[in-house]
Design an enzyme around this catalytic site. Structure first.
Site, PDB file in Angstrom:
ATOM      1  N   CYS A  14      -2.150  29.543 -14.032  1.00  0.00           N
ATOM      2  CA  CYS A  14      -2.768  30.257 -15.148  1.00  0.00           C
ATOM      3  C   CYS A  14      -3.565  29.301 -16.017  1.00  0.00           C
ATOM      4  O   CYS A  14      -3.231  29.084 -17.183  1.00  0.00           O
ATOM      5  CB  CYS A  14      -1.709  30.968 -15.956  1.00  0.00           C
ATOM      6  SG  CYS A  14      -1.694  32.685 -15.520  1.00  0.00           S
ATOM      7  N   ARG A  64      -4.347  16.150  -8.658  1.00  0.00           N
ATOM      8  CA  ARG A  64      -5.311  15.042  -8.707  1.00  0.00           C
ATOM      9  C   ARG A  64      -6.704  15.454  -9.212  1.00  0.00           C
ATOM     10  O   ARG A  64      -7.319  14.713  -9.989  1.00  0.00           O
ATOM     11  CB  ARG A  64      -5.401  14.327  -7.360  1.00  0.00           C
ATOM     12  CG  ARG A  64      -4.037  13.734  -6.909  1.00  0.00           C
ATOM     13  CD  ARG A  64      -4.158  12.765  -5.736  1.00  0.00           C
ATOM     14  NE  ARG A  64      -4.804  11.532  -6.140  1.00  0.00           N
ATOM     15  CZ  ARG A  64      -6.060  11.246  -5.937  1.00  0.00           C
ATOM     16  NH1 ARG A  64      -6.838  12.107  -5.285  1.00  0.00           N
ATOM     17  NH2 ARG A  64      -6.569  10.114  -6.343  1.00  0.00           N
ATOM     18  N   PRO A 103       0.806  -1.227   0.000  1.00  0.00           N
ATOM     19  CA  PRO A 103       0.000   0.000   0.000  1.00  0.00           C
ATOM     20  C   PRO A 103       0.834   1.270   0.000  1.00  0.00           C
ATOM     21  O   PRO A 103       1.906   1.316   0.599  1.00  0.00           O
ATOM     22  CB  PRO A 103      -0.787  -0.100   1.311  1.00  0.00           C
ATOM     23  CG  PRO A 103      -0.017  -1.022   2.170  1.00  0.00           C
ATOM     24  CD  PRO A 103       0.859  -1.878   1.311  1.00  0.00           C
ATOM     25  N   ARG A 110      -1.131   4.777  -0.728  1.00  0.00           N
ATOM     26  CA  ARG A 110      -2.145   5.740  -0.297  1.00  0.00           C
ATOM     27  C   ARG A 110      -2.659   5.460   1.123  1.00  0.00           C
ATOM     28  O   ARG A 110      -2.837   6.376   1.928  1.00  0.00           O
ATOM     29  CB  ARG A 110      -3.319   5.678  -1.279  1.00  0.00           C
ATOM     30  CG  ARG A 110      -4.366   6.759  -1.105  1.00  0.00           C
ATOM     31  CD  ARG A 110      -5.557   6.511  -2.040  1.00  0.00           C
ATOM     32  NE  ARG A 110      -5.199   6.063  -3.340  1.00  0.00           N
ATOM     33  CZ  ARG A 110      -5.066   6.854  -4.419  1.00  0.00           C
ATOM     34  NH1 ARG A 110      -5.288   8.135  -4.311  1.00  0.00           N
ATOM     35  NH2 ARG A 110      -4.731   6.329  -5.579  1.00  0.00           N
ATOM     36  N   TYR A 118       0.375  11.100  -3.191  1.00  0.00           N
ATOM     37  CA  TYR A 118       0.345  11.518  -4.596  1.00  0.00           C
ATOM     38  C   TYR A 118       0.067  13.018  -4.755  1.00  0.00           C
ATOM     39  O   TYR A 118      -0.486  13.436  -5.753  1.00  0.00           O
ATOM     40  CB  TYR A 118      -0.678  10.702  -5.390  1.00  0.00           C
ATOM     41  CG  TYR A 118      -0.436   9.212  -5.310  1.00  0.00           C
ATOM     42  CD1 TYR A 118       0.655   8.647  -5.951  1.00  0.00           C
ATOM     43  CD2 TYR A 118      -1.282   8.385  -4.591  1.00  0.00           C
ATOM     44  CE1 TYR A 118       0.895   7.272  -5.863  1.00  0.00           C
ATOM     45  CE2 TYR A 118      -1.057   7.009  -4.508  1.00  0.00           C
ATOM     46  CZ  TYR A 118       0.037   6.470  -5.147  1.00  0.00           C
ATOM     47  OH  TYR A 118       0.272   5.124  -5.064  1.00  0.00           O
TER      48      TYR A 118
HETATM   49  N1  LLP Z   1       2.211  -1.235  -6.162  1.00  0.00           N
HETATM   50  C1  LLP Z   1       2.331  -0.892  -7.442  1.00  0.00           C
HETATM   51  C2  LLP Z   1       3.046  -1.766  -8.353  1.00  0.00           C
HETATM   52  C3  LLP Z   1       1.772   0.310  -7.895  1.00  0.00           C
HETATM   53  O1  LLP Z   1       1.886   0.629  -9.178  1.00  0.00           O
HETATM   54  C4  LLP Z   1       1.102   1.159  -6.986  1.00  0.00           C
HETATM   55  C5  LLP Z   1       0.513   2.405  -7.439  1.00  0.00           C
HETATM   56  C6  LLP Z   1       1.037   0.760  -5.646  1.00  0.00           C
HETATM   57  C7  LLP Z   1       1.581  -0.456  -5.272  1.00  0.00           C
HETATM   58  C8  LLP Z   1       0.383   1.590  -4.590  1.00  0.00           C
HETATM   59  O2  LLP Z   1      -0.948   1.840  -4.819  1.00  0.00           O
HETATM   60  P1  LLP Z   1      -1.844   2.546  -3.682  1.00  0.00           P
HETATM   61  O3  LLP Z   1      -1.894   1.625  -2.498  1.00  0.00           O
HETATM   62  O4  LLP Z   1      -1.189   3.820  -3.337  1.00  0.00           O
HETATM   63  O5  LLP Z   1      -3.165   2.725  -4.312  1.00  0.00           O
HETATM   64  N2  LLP Z   1      -1.281   8.978  -8.932  1.00  0.00           N
HETATM   65  C9  LLP Z   1      -2.476   8.187  -8.700  1.00  0.00           C
HETATM   66  C10 LLP Z   1      -2.187   6.822  -8.191  1.00  0.00           C
HETATM   67  C11 LLP Z   1      -1.246   6.027  -9.077  1.00  0.00           C
HETATM   68  C12 LLP Z   1      -0.888   4.714  -8.458  1.00  0.00           C
HETATM   69  C13 LLP Z   1       0.195   4.042  -9.196  1.00  0.00           C
HETATM   70  N3  LLP Z   1       0.597   2.826  -8.631  1.00  0.00           N
HETATM   71  C14 LLP Z   1      -3.410   8.972  -7.760  1.00  0.00           C
HETATM   72  O6  LLP Z   1      -3.067  10.081  -7.379  1.00  0.00           O
HETATM   73  O7  LLP Z   1      -4.486   8.492  -7.415  1.00  0.00           O
END
Ligand code: LLP
Length: 421
Positions: A347, A316, A277, A279, A375
């Protein structure tokens, strides 16, 4: 006069002390999340690993927090690897991800004895084969697999549909993984999938776990000594009050049980289970503080509250249509909530919030947007040549800078003028 509190700290004091826009992170909340998840795994008695997905929030201090908690790190670039190593993060506890790792990045990872490489494709595998022979070093790898599952989330953050740039296509994976096991200095030890981000229901996770277990069993039966199954991250958080969210603390025991039952059916040892995780650990641990610069009424349409940040520090909403709430931090002598739109100072139309009820926002007031700990800092930009905000960490009663505010000079730092100009 005390303002709104975040993690026991007066947001007005923080804004005065450090300036705005300001990212504020609570170490207490991050630790509560990490420990809660660890505890959920401990209770199951399963072998497990927790990898923090650094892309959500990486810097030296965060790597130190992760290191102090004894969990592992998922890093996706040389920059993330270097950040972790700079604070003495044990290289064996790092997994190196990425769908297009450069030769120089792989070389750096091998030189620094990074524990694990998550291989995305066959070209990368050949490159690792070449480098390990050339450098006379060995490496353990897992393969990222795309299990062909559509998680219910924004399409830009779905990562394991059949049409995905990430990982080996499920239908081809078995043969590729078995073939990879023949390489002299590469040990194939695991499978990995990550089906997407900000997922709030468990159905796609259950489906992915089932598909991955069946592939795991087929590959093991063909003689590959797999021992790890990484089911990725993606746990969704409630951005707005009342939003649905995913609770891994409830889900982990159920997932372990399902996998244990499948292993019993297959008469197979349980793999080490890994989650990744990003986020979930940091989003709710962070808020952004802004100063309100203007309150502009467009009669009959809406009233804009403009803050001194925007899509530069939080892209985001522009990228994913992400929604947020906001609060005026300054105390008011009575309540008079009205709807406002919150926009930034870039802008272009960089709306942060389309509509939110605020209590008498005034020029000079501090506005807090919660749930900005993942993020946001890592995706910030210098658009319009604005310096990026500072990041402050709160821990109990303490507060301290973990990333200093960029200066105007920093923004100009990389500019060069070629001799013909
Ligand atoms: N593992 C891998 C291989 C990933 O690609 C990601 C996220 C994670 C774990 C972690 O995911 P999480 O638990 O944070 O959901 N910029 C986007 C999110 C892109 C996530 C990319 N990969 C946003 O702001 O929502």
């Amino acid at each position: 006069m005390q303002g709104l509190l975040f993690s026991g700290h007066d947001t007005l004091e923080l804004a005065t002390k450090y300036g705005t826009p300001l990212y504020v992170m609570s170490e207490d909340i991050i630790l509560e999340r990490i420990r809660g998840l660890k505890n959920a795994f401990e209770k199951t008695g399963a072998n497990y690993e927790i990898n923090f997905a650094g892309k959500a929030f990486t810097n030296k201090a965060m790597c130190k927090i992760i290191k102090n908690e004894g969990i592992c790190l998922d890093a996706v670039s040389k920059g993330e690897l270097m950040t972790a190593l700079a604070v003495g993060f044990p290289p064996e506890n790092i997994s190196f991800h990425g769908n297009n790792k450069k030769e120089s990045e792989l070389r750096y990872a091998l030189e620094h004895h990074i524990g694990h490489i998550m291989v995305d494709n066959e070209d990368e595998l050949s490159l690792i084969d070449k480098l390990t022979k050339e450098m006379n070093t060995e490496i353990e790898i897992s393969f990222r697999i795309s299990p062909g599952i559509s998680a219910h989330t924004h399409e830009l953050i779905q990562t394991a549909t059949e049409d995905s740039k990430f990982g080996l296509p499920y239908a081809l994976a078995e043969d590729i993984v078995v073939r990879a096991d023949q390489y002299e200095k590469i040990s194939v030890v695991g499978l990995h999938c990550h089906i997407g981000s900000q997922i709030v229901d468990d159905e796609p996770f259950v489906l992915a776990a089932k598909k991955m277990m069946s592939l795991y069993k087929k590959i093991k039966d063909r003689g590959v000594a797999l021992r790890m199954l990484n089911l990725g991250g993606g746990f969704g958080i409630p951005y707005l009050t009342g939003d649905e969210y995913f609770d891994p603390v409830t889900y982990i025991p159920q997932m372990v049980k399902r996998i244990r039952d499948l292993c019993d059916d297959f008469e197979m040892d349980m793999p080490t289970l890994i989650v990744e995780p990003g986020r979930y650990f940091t989003a709710e641990a962070g808020v952004t503080l802004y100063t309100i610069g203007a309150v502009k009424e467009i009669p009959g349409i809406k009233t804009y509250v403009t803050v001194d940040g925007g899509m530069n520090d939080n892209p985001r909403p522009a990228l994913y249509g992400a929604e947020y709430e906001a609060y005026v931090c300054n105390p008011k002598d009575h309540e008079d909530f009205k709807p406002y739109a919150v926009s930034g100072k870039a802008c272009e139309t960089d709306g942060l919030i389309e509509k939110v009820n605020l209590n008498q926002p005034k020029v000079g007031d501090i506005l807090m947007i919660p749930n900005t700990g993942a993020y946001n800092y890592t995706m910030a930009s210098n658009y319009n040549r604005y310096p990026r905000p500072a990041v402050v960490l709160l821990s109990g009663k303490r507060d301290g800078i973990i990333v200093r505010r960029e200066t105007d000079e920093d923004v100009l730092r990389y500019d060069e003028i070629p001799e013909w100009l």
